[in-house]
Design a protein around this motif. Sequence first.
Motif, PDB file in Angstrom:
ATOM      1  N   CYS A 220       6.519   7.159  -4.694  1.00 42.00           N
ATOM      2  CA  CYS A 220       5.341   7.038  -3.847  1.00 42.00           C
ATOM      3  C   CYS A 220       5.273   8.226  -2.887  1.00 42.00           C
ATOM      4  CB  CYS A 220       5.328   5.712  -3.085  1.00 42.00           C
ATOM      5  SG  CYS A 220       6.639   5.527  -1.866  1.00 42.00           S
ATOM      6  N   LYS A 221       4.124   8.371  -2.273  1.00 41.50           N
ATOM      7  CA  LYS A 221       3.862   9.491  -1.377  1.00 41.50           C
ATOM      8  C   LYS A 221       4.857   9.546  -0.212  1.00 41.50           C
ATOM      9  CE  LYS A 221      -0.491  10.669  -0.529  1.00 41.50           C
ATOM     10  NZ  LYS A 221      -1.855  10.670   0.037  1.00 41.50           N
TER      11      LYS A 221
ATOM     12  N   GLU B 232       0.800   4.187  -3.152  1.00 47.35           N
ATOM     13  CA  GLU B 232       0.231   5.529  -2.992  1.00 47.35           C
ATOM     14  C   GLU B 232       1.088   6.542  -3.741  1.00 47.35           C
ATOM     15  OE1 GLU B 232       0.072   5.724   1.350  1.00 47.35           O
ATOM     16  OE2 GLU B 232      -2.117   5.623   1.196  1.00 47.35           O
ATOM     17  N   GLU B 233       0.542   7.035  -4.836  1.00 46.09           N
ATOM     18  CA  GLU B 233       1.299   7.968  -5.678  1.00 46.09           C
ATOM     19  C   GLU B 233       1.477   9.308  -4.979  1.00 46.09           C
ATOM     20  OE1 GLU B 233      -0.111   8.271  -9.652  1.00 46.09           O
ATOM     21  OE2 GLU B 233      -0.196   6.096  -9.898  1.00 46.09           O
ATOM     22  N   PRO B 234       2.603   9.984  -5.287  1.00 45.54           N
ATOM     23  CA  PRO B 234       2.812  11.318  -4.713  1.00 45.54           C
ATOM     24  C   PRO B 234       1.671  12.250  -5.129  1.00 45.54           C
ATOM     25  CG  PRO B 234       4.752  10.582  -5.938  1.00 45.54           C
ATOM     26  CD  PRO B 234       3.668   9.593  -6.190  1.00 45.54           C
ATOM     27  N   THR B 235       1.350  13.182  -4.251  1.00 48.72           N
ATOM     28  CA  THR B 235       0.305  14.143  -4.582  1.00 48.72           C
ATOM     29  C   THR B 235       0.868  15.160  -5.574  1.00 48.72           C
ATOM     30  OG1 THR B 235       0.909  15.686  -2.823  1.00 48.72           O
ATOM     31  CG2 THR B 235      -0.683  13.941  -2.258  1.00 48.72           C
ATOM     32  N   ALA B 236      -0.026  15.860  -6.236  1.00 52.82           N
ATOM     33  CA  ALA B 236       0.404  16.905  -7.175  1.00 52.82           C
ATOM     34  C   ALA B 236       1.213  17.966  -6.435  1.00 52.82           C
ATOM     35  CB  ALA B 236      -0.820  17.534  -7.849  1.00 52.82           C
TER      36      ALA B 236
ATOM     37  N   LYS C  10       0.834  -1.204   0.000  1.00 52.54           N
ATOM     38  CA  LYS C  10       0.000   0.000   0.000  1.00 52.54           C
ATOM     39  C   LYS C  10       0.872   1.258   0.000  1.00 52.54           C
ATOM     40  CE  LYS C  10      -3.950   2.089   2.356  1.00 52.54           C
ATOM     41  NZ  LYS C  10      -3.602   3.324   2.976  1.00 52.54           N
ATOM     42  N   ILE C  11       1.934   1.258   0.805  1.00 59.89           N
ATOM     43  CA  ILE C  11       2.832   2.416   0.854  1.00 59.89           C
ATOM     44  C   ILE C  11       3.404   2.679  -0.541  1.00 59.89           C
ATOM     45  CG2 ILE C  11       5.082   3.247   1.703  1.00 59.89           C
ATOM     46  CD1 ILE C  11       4.358   1.801   4.394  1.00 59.89           C
ATOM     47  N   PHE C  12       3.892   1.625  -1.200  1.00 62.90           N
ATOM     48  CA  PHE C  12       4.484   1.794  -2.528  1.00 62.90           C
ATOM     49  C   PHE C  12       3.461   2.164  -3.592  1.00 62.90           C
ATOM     50  CE2 PHE C  12       8.234  -0.766  -1.022  1.00 62.90           C
ATOM     51  CZ  PHE C  12       9.170   0.230  -1.256  1.00 62.90           C
TER      52      PHE C  12
ATOM     53  N   ALA D   4       8.276  10.635  -1.440  1.00 66.08           N
ATOM     54  CA  ALA D   4       8.256  12.068  -1.744  1.00 66.08           C
ATOM     55  C   ALA D   4       8.344  12.883  -0.453  1.00 66.08           C
ATOM     56  CB  ALA D   4       6.988  12.424  -2.523  1.00 66.08           C
ATOM     57  N   ARG D   5       7.596  12.471   0.566  1.00 63.20           N
ATOM     58  CA  ARG D   5       7.633  13.170   1.860  1.00 63.20           C
ATOM     59  C   ARG D   5       9.052  13.128   2.444  1.00 63.20           C
ATOM     60  NH1 ARG D   5       3.354  10.908   3.781  1.00 63.20           N
ATOM     61  NH2 ARG D   5       4.381   9.134   4.735  1.00 63.20           N
ATOM     62  N   PHE D   6       9.715  11.978   2.321  1.00 62.66           N
ATOM     63  CA  PHE D   6      11.086  11.830   2.806  1.00 62.66           C
ATOM     64  C   PHE D   6      12.009  12.836   2.103  1.00 62.66           C
ATOM     65  CE2 PHE D   6      15.286  10.067   1.808  1.00 62.66           C
ATOM     66  CZ  PHE D   6      15.830  10.033   3.084  1.00 62.66           C
ATOM     67  N   TYR D   7      11.931  12.914   0.782  1.00 63.99           N
ATOM     68  CA  TYR D   7      12.824  13.820   0.040  1.00 63.99           C
ATOM     69  C   TYR D   7      12.494  15.292   0.285  1.00 63.99           C
ATOM     70  CZ  TYR D   7      15.308  10.066  -2.229  1.00 63.99           C
ATOM     71  OH  TYR D   7      16.095   8.962  -2.468  1.00 63.99           O
TER      72      TYR D   7
END
Length: 134
Positions: free
Chosen positions: A113-114, A88-92, A84-86, A117-120
Amino acid sequence: MSILSGLSHGIKISITRSITTAFEQYMANIMWEEEAYSPADFMKEWQSYIHKHASWYHDVPDDVKNDPRFHEELAGKINQVVAKIFSEEPTAEQIETLNAQQEKLGTDYDFSCKAEARFYIDLLNEYEKKKLKG
């Protein structure tokens, strides 16, 4: 009936949350390098996390924790949560933020993934703060 489904709703939510948190921490430790991912290393990280930080672990009776079926079901749950984590696509907004940060800072991180993206975003924010302090 499965052992996991017999646990209280609160414990099931806590289990899912602990898997998510431990997985994201593990991936951050390896800088989201998917080639560096080791299921065995992640399991060690998760076990350490649940013993030190997860309140649900102490609420589950020992006979349940010692049941091999519980561990099989947990392994299945871990696989579900990780998938599920992988997925979930990053948000716009995350994509826009990361693209702007990377252009500004001259970096070129790939993210899929979302959570990654949050990590970066966090990583580049910290990098920029340190750079400004100089």
